[in-house]
Write an enzyme that holds these catalytic residues in place. Structure first.
Site, mmCIF file in Angstrom:
data_model
loop_
_atom_site.group_PDB
_atom_site.id
_atom_site.type_symbol
_atom_site.label_atom_id
_atom_site.label_comp_id
_atom_site.label_asym_id
_atom_site.label_seq_id
_atom_site.Cartn_x
_atom_site.Cartn_y
_atom_site.Cartn_z
ATOM 1 N N GLY A 16 94.333 0.810 8.865
ATOM 2 C CA GLY A 16 95.651 1.107 8.314
ATOM 3 C C GLY A 16 95.908 0.351 7.031
ATOM 4 N N GLY A 18 95.656 1.220 4.023
ATOM 5 C CA GLY A 18 96.037 2.003 2.851
ATOM 6 C C GLY A 18 97.498 1.972 2.497
ATOM 7 N N SER A 19 98.335 1.334 3.325
ATOM 8 C CA SER A 19 99.766 1.295 3.022
ATOM 9 C C SER A 19 100.459 0.268 3.905
ATOM 10 C CB SER A 19 100.415 2.677 3.245
ATOM 11 O OG SER A 19 100.361 3.034 4.614
ATOM 12 N N TYR A 161 105.584 6.302 21.063
ATOM 13 C CA TYR A 161 105.319 5.169 20.176
ATOM 14 C C TYR A 161 105.573 3.847 20.907
ATOM 15 C CZ TYR A 161 105.776 1.934 16.248
ATOM 16 O OH TYR A 161 105.639 0.861 15.406
#
Length: 255
Positions: A16, A18-19, A161
């Site tokens: 994760g 990338g952001s 989630y």
């Protein structure tokens, strides 16, 4: 500005990356001397993170789908080849959310979140930890999983989630008991409302409602890197007596 963490000679793999929180973690670890494998299903995002790192030429950006074991295996092999070693620092930051009411949620929507958030954490952790052990580099190895305050408190309209993040907490505590004898420590962090691309899809009125029970009354900023600094602490030798810990970084939610 240096933090006093010394990751010189260490290789870190961040999913994760990338952001959001994952990007901030990559930046902090690179600042503190680690060579970073920035892994993300969004290769362009990973490459943008790579460009933002201290000495980008010593790091690598790779595509990784954490829910696909072969994709994880390929990214780990590429990390070992390109960075000339095995990662002994691992941060499982990849995660998704699919807002939907429980009564109307499809099985597909439920399982997609489970696959990325929970199965992905399992797959990456298992492959990387086995690689450390097989190469005799487990001693001093450290894993940090990004859970969520939702895993403890629940989150309406996001039951899958919250369930996965509660699972990440239990996974962390369980694996930590097994891994401690190998020399690998595993801990996790429970961020609260951090301003990330995932939070951007939540209606503003719901965020405002949630912040009414937050002592600071605001979201955390990934650019402030408070979560990333805590990740670095848990990865470092400063936290060697912390095993199976779940650390809250929430701005005083329900304080």
């Amino acid at each position: 500005m240096a933090s006093g963490n010394n990751f010189d000679g260490k290789i870190a793999l961040v999913t994760g990356g990338g952001s959001g929180i994952g990007r901030a973690v990559c930046q902090i670890l690179a600042r503190d001397g680690a060579r970073v494998s920035v892994c993300d299903i969004n290769l362009q995002g990973a490459q943008e993170t790579l460009a933002s790192l201290n000495q980008p030429g010593v790091h690598v950006a790779l595509h990784m789908d954490v829910a696909d074991k072969e994709s994880v295996r390929e990214a780990l092999s590429a990390t070992q080849e390109k960075l000339k070693g095995t990662p002994t620092l691992l941060v499982n930051s990849a995660g998704i959310s699919r807002r939907s009411s429980f009564l109307e949620m499809s099985e597909e929507a439920f399982m997609k979140v489970v696959d990325v958030n929970l199965k992905g954490t399992f797959l990456v952790s298992q492959l990387v930890c086995n690689a450390m052990i097989e190469r005799g580099e487990a001693k001093g190895g450290s894993v940090v999983n990004i859970a969520s305050l939702a895993g403890r408190n629940g989150l309406a309209m996001n039951c899958q989630y919250a369930a996965t993040k509660g699972g990440v907490m239990a996974f962390t505590k369980s694996c930590a008991k097994e891994l401690a004898k190998t020399g690998i420590r595993m801990n996790c962090i429970l961020p609260g409302a951090i301003r990330t691309p995932m939070m951007a899809v939540i209606p503003e009125e719901l965020i405002k409602e949630a912040l009414r029970v937050n002592a600071l009354g605001r979201q955390g900023e990934p650019e402030g890197k408070i979560v990333a600094e805590m990740v670095a602490f848990l990865l470092s030798e400063k936290s060697t007596y912390m095993v199976g810990a779940c650390v809250e970084v929430t701005g005083g939610h329900y304080a």
